[in-house]
Design a protein around this motif. Structure first.
Motif, mmCIF file in Angstrom:
data_model
loop_
_atom_site.group_PDB
_atom_site.id
_atom_site.type_symbol
_atom_site.label_atom_id
_atom_site.label_comp_id
_atom_site.label_asym_id
_atom_site.label_seq_id
_atom_site.Cartn_x
_atom_site.Cartn_y
_atom_site.Cartn_z
ATOM 1 N N PRO A 5 40.945 -8.929 22.701
ATOM 2 C CA PRO A 5 42.272 -9.063 22.688
ATOM 3 C C PRO A 5 42.459 -10.507 23.658
ATOM 4 C CG PRO A 5 41.845 -7.650 24.430
ATOM 5 C CD PRO A 5 40.939 -7.884 24.266
ATOM 6 N N ASP A 6 41.997 -10.851 24.194
ATOM 7 C CA ASP A 6 41.971 -11.753 24.624
ATOM 8 C C ASP A 6 41.910 -13.502 23.912
ATOM 9 O OD1 ASP A 6 39.839 -11.703 25.529
ATOM 10 O OD2 ASP A 6 39.742 -12.103 27.189
ATOM 11 N N ALA A 7 40.965 -13.397 22.830
ATOM 12 C CA ALA A 7 40.480 -14.112 22.497
ATOM 13 C C ALA A 7 41.001 -14.655 20.877
ATOM 14 C CB ALA A 7 39.111 -13.969 21.364
ATOM 15 N N GLY A 8 42.222 -15.516 21.000
ATOM 16 C CA GLY A 8 42.922 -16.467 20.456
ATOM 17 C C GLY A 8 42.758 -17.258 19.322
ATOM 18 N N THR A 9 40.870 -17.833 19.165
ATOM 19 C CA THR A 9 40.410 -18.422 18.297
ATOM 20 C C THR A 9 39.076 -17.868 18.440
ATOM 21 O OG1 THR A 9 39.899 -20.362 17.189
ATOM 22 C CG2 THR A 9 40.431 -20.490 19.565
ATOM 23 N N THR A 10 38.022 -17.943 16.819
ATOM 24 C CA THR A 10 36.665 -17.753 17.065
ATOM 25 C C THR A 10 36.221 -18.965 16.603
ATOM 26 O OG1 THR A 10 36.887 -15.448 17.564
ATOM 27 C CG2 THR A 10 34.468 -16.180 17.176
ATOM 28 N N LEU A 11 35.408 -19.595 17.375
ATOM 29 C CA LEU A 11 34.151 -20.460 16.460
ATOM 30 C C LEU A 11 33.048 -20.111 15.943
ATOM 31 C CD1 LEU A 11 36.679 -21.496 18.876
ATOM 32 C CD2 LEU A 11 36.424 -23.437 16.777
ATOM 33 N N ILE A 12 33.214 -20.481 15.024
ATOM 34 C CA ILE A 12 31.387 -20.084 14.766
ATOM 35 C C ILE A 12 30.556 -21.066 13.593
ATOM 36 C CG2 ILE A 12 30.092 -19.294 12.537
ATOM 37 C CD1 ILE A 12 31.854 -16.326 13.880
ATOM 38 N N PRO A 39 31.905 -26.608 13.100
ATOM 39 C CA PRO A 39 32.683 -25.247 13.069
ATOM 40 C C PRO A 39 33.336 -24.952 12.452
ATOM 41 C CG PRO A 39 33.512 -26.545 14.875
ATOM 42 C CD PRO A 39 32.407 -27.684 13.629
ATOM 43 N N ILE A 40 33.744 -23.399 12.120
ATOM 44 C CA ILE A 40 34.920 -22.940 11.186
ATOM 45 C C ILE A 40 36.013 -21.801 12.229
ATOM 46 C CG2 ILE A 40 35.821 -21.538 9.203
ATOM 47 C CD1 ILE A 40 32.221 -22.752 7.969
ATOM 48 N N ARG A 41 37.142 -22.102 12.240
ATOM 49 C CA ARG A 41 37.839 -20.891 12.839
ATOM 50 C C ARG A 41 38.398 -19.807 12.366
ATOM 51 N NH1 ARG A 41 39.781 -24.277 16.785
ATOM 52 N NH2 ARG A 41 39.020 -26.625 16.873
ATOM 53 N N LEU A 94 35.483 -8.679 10.113
ATOM 54 C CA LEU A 94 35.369 -8.788 9.246
ATOM 55 C C LEU A 94 36.401 -10.152 9.730
ATOM 56 C CD1 LEU A 94 33.307 -8.581 6.800
ATOM 57 C CD2 LEU A 94 34.284 -6.109 7.910
ATOM 58 N N PHE A 95 36.473 -10.891 9.919
ATOM 59 C CA PHE A 95 37.071 -12.640 10.182
ATOM 60 C C PHE A 95 37.089 -13.298 8.764
ATOM 61 C CE2 PHE A 95 34.346 -11.793 12.987
ATOM 62 C CZ PHE A 95 35.392 -12.496 14.577
ATOM 63 N N VAL A 96 38.188 -13.987 8.392
ATOM 64 C CA VAL A 96 39.023 -15.080 8.089
ATOM 65 C C VAL A 96 39.048 -16.069 8.276
ATOM 66 C CG1 VAL A 96 40.395 -15.369 5.509
ATOM 67 C CG2 VAL A 96 39.172 -13.201 5.787
ATOM 68 N N SER A 97 38.368 -16.782 7.603
ATOM 69 C CA SER A 97 38.884 -18.954 8.657
ATOM 70 C C SER A 97 40.663 -18.843 8.526
ATOM 71 C CB SER A 97 38.227 -19.683 7.640
ATOM 72 O OG SER A 97 38.697 -20.061 5.970
ATOM 73 N N GLU A 98 40.978 -20.086 8.904
ATOM 74 C CA GLU A 98 41.773 -20.179 9.205
ATOM 75 C C GLU A 98 42.796 -20.784 7.735
ATOM 76 O OE1 GLU A 98 43.734 -22.624 12.929
ATOM 77 O OE2 GLU A 98 42.513 -23.867 11.856
ATOM 78 N N ASP A 99 41.952 -21.563 7.045
ATOM 79 C CA ASP A 99 42.274 -21.604 5.890
ATOM 80 C C ASP A 99 42.205 -20.875 4.121
ATOM 81 O OD1 ASP A 99 40.123 -21.835 5.407
ATOM 82 O OD2 ASP A 99 39.558 -23.778 4.726
ATOM 83 N N SER A 100 41.963 -19.626 5.221
ATOM 84 C CA SER A 100 41.679 -18.429 4.629
ATOM 85 C C SER A 100 40.697 -18.496 2.834
ATOM 86 C CB SER A 100 42.991 -18.191 3.569
ATOM 87 O OG SER A 100 43.763 -17.446 4.939
ATOM 88 N N ALA A 101 40.273 -19.988 3.524
ATOM 89 C CA ALA A 101 38.942 -20.341 2.286
ATOM 90 C C ALA A 101 38.036 -19.780 2.290
ATOM 91 C CB ALA A 101 38.884 -21.064 2.256
ATOM 92 N N ARG A 102 37.104 -18.661 4.043
ATOM 93 C CA ARG A 102 35.563 -18.739 3.755
ATOM 94 C C ARG A 102 36.489 -16.655 4.785
ATOM 95 N NH1 ARG A 102 36.438 -23.194 5.491
ATOM 96 N NH2 ARG A 102 35.090 -24.957 4.708
ATOM 97 N N GLY A 103 35.045 -16.200 4.651
ATOM 98 C CA GLY A 103 35.288 -14.642 4.754
ATOM 99 C C GLY A 103 33.594 -14.605 5.520
ATOM 100 N N LEU A 104 33.820 -13.744 6.815
ATOM 101 C CA LEU A 104 32.730 -13.760 7.161
ATOM 102 C C LEU A 104 32.237 -11.862 8.308
ATOM 103 C CD1 LEU A 104 30.504 -16.393 9.423
ATOM 104 C CD2 LEU A 104 31.343 -13.890 10.817
ATOM 105 N N LEU A 105 31.240 -11.826 7.874
ATOM 106 C CA LEU A 105 31.000 -10.679 8.421
ATOM 107 C C LEU A 105 29.744 -10.150 9.150
ATOM 108 C CD1 LEU A 105 30.254 -7.097 7.922
ATOM 109 C CD2 LEU A 105 28.380 -7.060 6.383
ATOM 110 N N TYR A 106 30.378 -10.348 10.321
ATOM 111 C CA TYR A 106 29.356 -9.541 12.071
ATOM 112 C C TYR A 106 28.861 -8.540 12.798
ATOM 113 C CZ TYR A 106 27.879 -10.341 16.257
ATOM 114 O OH TYR A 106 27.524 -10.387 17.832
#
Length: 215
Positions: free
Chosen positions: A10-17, A104-106, A162-174
């Motif tokens: 919950p403390d992760a305000g941003t994830t960079l990959i 990196p992508i946020r 499931l993640f969506v990038s900050e600009d909503s242009a990319r999705g990622l499954l981890y």
């Protein structure tokens, strides 16, 4: 024992990959060790309270390092890398020249899928991506992928995120997976090591186990 990151903390305000393209297993291992060493030293010396964890994964084909960095905020991350990134990258590139860093992508976490009886005590993960199209396409992809995994989770899959990038242009499954499991369309990685925030330290940066390109 190596532990994979918790993408839902919950403390992760941003994830960079980010990916570092290194081309060979030997360069992959050396670059991973160098990156973990640099981040471990910086975390210990400067104690950035907003830095939570950097996890470094090796792709199964030996060509790519996958770096997953968790910070409390984008602003805190940007302030830190503005001051320290250049020296870190220069030192790594002197040791392992020719690393290619697309940048990196946020990401923001949008869905978590926990199959019944899921076990996350594995250091293997599968990562799948989508990109391009309209800004809503990645959001829709994440919704559909989450629904599909809830309806029919692959055998051996742990809690998927499931993640969506900050600009909503990319999705990622981890998704953590067992040795025998796989997810169609994804690339398998194994955890090389991790650096936790100032209150912890380095987790598994040894042999058992990246502002452009540095998380």
């Amino acid at each position: 024992m190596l532990q994979s990151p918790d993408p839902a903390r919950p403390d992760a305000g941003t994830t960079l990959i980010s990916e570092w393209i290194v081309d060979t297993p030997d360069r992959q291992d050396r670059a991973g060790r160098a990156l973990l060493g640099e981040w471990g030293e910086l975390s210990a010396r400067f104690r950035p309270q907003a830095f939570l964890r950097l996890s470094c994964f090796a792709s199964a084909d030996g060509r790519v390092l996958l770096n997953v960095a968790q910070w409390t905020s984008d602003d805190a991350h940007l302030a830190f890398v503005r001051e320290h990134r250049a020296g870190m990258v220069d030192r790594i590139d002197r040791e392992i020249p020719g690393i290619r860093r697309p940048g990196p992508i946020r990401y923001r976490l949008t869905h978590t899928v926990e199959p019944a009886g899921a076990g996350d005590d594995t250091t293997d993960v599968v990562v799948a991506r989508t990109e391009g199209g309209s800004a809503s396409d990645a959001v829709r992809w994440a919704e559909l992928t989450a629904a599909r995994l809830r309806a029919a989770p692959p055998a051996g899959m742990g809690t998927a995120h499931l993640f969506v990038s900050e600009d909503s242009a990319r999705g990622l499954l981890y998704a953590p997976v067992t040795q025998a499991s796989d997810i169609a369309g994804g690339r398998r990685h194994r955890l090389l090591g991790a650096v936790a925030g100032p209150s912890a330290g380095v987790d598994g940066a040894g042999p058992s186990g990246g502002g452009q390109g540095v998380p």
